[in-house]
Design an enzyme around this catalytic site. Structure first.
Site, PDB file in Angstrom:
ATOM      1  N   HIS A  93       8.683 -29.963  11.041  1.00 29.42           N
ATOM      2  CA  HIS A  93       8.044 -28.707  10.625  1.00 29.42           C
ATOM      3  C   HIS A  93       6.958 -28.967   9.570  1.00 29.42           C
ATOM      4  O   HIS A  93       5.946 -28.268   9.526  1.00 29.42           O
ATOM      5  CB  HIS A  93       9.088 -27.736  10.089  1.00 29.42           C
ATOM      6  N   ASP A 123       0.876  -1.173   0.000  1.00 30.97           N
ATOM      7  CA  ASP A 123       0.000   0.000   0.000  1.00 30.97           C
ATOM      8  C   ASP A 123       0.916   1.227   0.000  1.00 30.97           C
ATOM      9  O   ASP A 123       2.138   1.104  -0.208  1.00 30.97           O
ATOM     10  CB  ASP A 123      -0.982  -0.043   1.192  1.00 30.97           C
ATOM     11  N   HIS A 124       0.333   2.398   0.236  1.00 29.47           N
ATOM     12  CA  HIS A 124       1.141   3.623   0.223  1.00 29.47           C
ATOM     13  C   HIS A 124       2.218   3.611   1.310  1.00 29.47           C
ATOM     14  O   HIS A 124       3.304   4.145   1.125  1.00 29.47           O
ATOM     15  CB  HIS A 124       0.234   4.856   0.383  1.00 29.47           C
ATOM     16  N   HIS A 139      11.540 -22.981   9.114  1.00 24.72           N
ATOM     17  CA  HIS A 139      10.573 -23.659   9.979  1.00 24.72           C
ATOM     18  C   HIS A 139       9.132 -23.553   9.472  1.00 24.72           C
ATOM     19  O   HIS A 139       8.351 -24.484   9.652  1.00 24.72           O
ATOM     20  CB  HIS A 139      10.630 -23.092  11.402  1.00 24.72           C
ATOM     21  N   CYS A 183       3.279  -3.037   4.008  1.00 20.25           N
ATOM     22  CA  CYS A 183       2.421  -1.891   4.358  1.00 20.25           C
ATOM     23  C   CYS A 183       3.172  -1.116   5.435  1.00 20.25           C
ATOM     24  O   CYS A 183       4.364  -1.372   5.645  1.00 20.25           O
ATOM     25  CB  CYS A 183       1.032  -2.339   4.800  1.00 20.25           C
ATOM     26  N   THR A 220       3.201  -1.037   8.795  1.00 18.57           N
ATOM     27  CA  THR A 220       3.753  -1.882   9.865  1.00 18.57           C
ATOM     28  C   THR A 220       3.947  -3.331   9.443  1.00 18.57           C
ATOM     29  O   THR A 220       4.612  -4.097  10.151  1.00 18.57           O
ATOM     30  CB  THR A 220       2.786  -1.908  11.060  1.00 18.57           C
TER      31      THR A 220
HETATM   32  C1  RB5 Z   1      -1.796   2.921   6.412  1.00 19.75           C
HETATM   33  O1  RB5 Z   1      -1.817   4.169   6.994  1.00 19.75           O
HETATM   34  C2  RB5 Z   1      -1.430   1.851   7.423  1.00 19.75           C
HETATM   35  O2  RB5 Z   1      -2.481   1.650   8.304  1.00 19.75           O
HETATM   36  C3  RB5 Z   1      -1.059   0.573   6.723  1.00 19.75           C
HETATM   37  O3  RB5 Z   1       0.011   0.796   5.875  1.00 19.75           O
HETATM   38  C4  RB5 Z   1      -0.638  -0.587   7.596  1.00 19.75           C
HETATM   39  O4  RB5 Z   1       0.344  -0.217   8.497  1.00 19.75           O
HETATM   40  C5  RB5 Z   1      -1.711  -1.360   8.218  1.00 19.75           C
HETATM   41  O5  RB5 Z   1      -1.483  -2.359   8.926  1.00 19.75           O
END
Ligand code: RB5
Length: 150
Positions: free
Chosen positions: A133, A8-9, A98, A65, A67
């Site tokens: 595993h 994503d962005h 694993h 993404c 996180t």
């Molecule tokens: C986008 O702002 C953010 O929520 C997304 O990239 C991600 O971290 C979601 O888990």
């Protein structure tokens, strides 16, 4: 290796960096978006990649993404997808050895670019150990089947 990448962005910058890194190391990857840094919804891009790994079109994938959490949640909804959110080279290696993770998930806002490249390399170079595993992965498949997931 038949590999796809999507973000994503929040992961766009790192996706572009990793594409160059993969190409430089002789691994071509298919970019499933996003095409720029404008705000999008991570489930759309996570699904685009996970469905193709699930049905075998791609052997492996990389999702990014902000996180890595959202992409992990989405990708693991798909049968036969084993998506692993990794944060260092140890977890990247374990994800393959694993868990035979076929999708590597990275946080674009939490991971320094150099480390991200190292983690991708370690995951690509590592080999699944099988044995005990494999028995554990078989149990995961049984859980998927319990819920009617292909
Ligand atoms: C986008 O702002 C953010 O929520 C997304 O990239 C991600 O971290 C979601 O888990």
């Amino acid at each position: 290796m038949n590999i796809a990448i999507a973000s994503d962005h929040g992961g766009f910058e790192l996706k572009e960096e990793l594409k160059t890194f993969l190409n430089d190391t002789g691994i071509s990857c298919t970019d499933l978006g996003v095409a720029n840094g404008e705000s999008v919804d991570y489930p759309d891009f996570g699904m685009a990649l996970a469905v193709r790994v699930s049905d075998g079109e791609f052997e492996s994938g990389i999702l990014i993404c902000g996180t890595g959490i959202g992409m992990s949640i989405v990708a693991n909804k798909f049968p036969k997808v084993r998506a692993a959110l990794v944060w260092d080279t140890f977890t990247a290696r374990m994800a393959r050895e694993h868990n035979d993770a076929n999708v590597l998930v990275i946080g674009g806002r939490t991971t320094e670019k150099g480390l991200a490249k190292e983690m991708v390399k370690v995951w690509l170079d590592a080999r699944f150990e099988g044995g005990r595993h494999q028995l554990r992965l078989d149990k995961i498949r049984e859980i998927e089947k319990m819920w009617g997931m292909g």
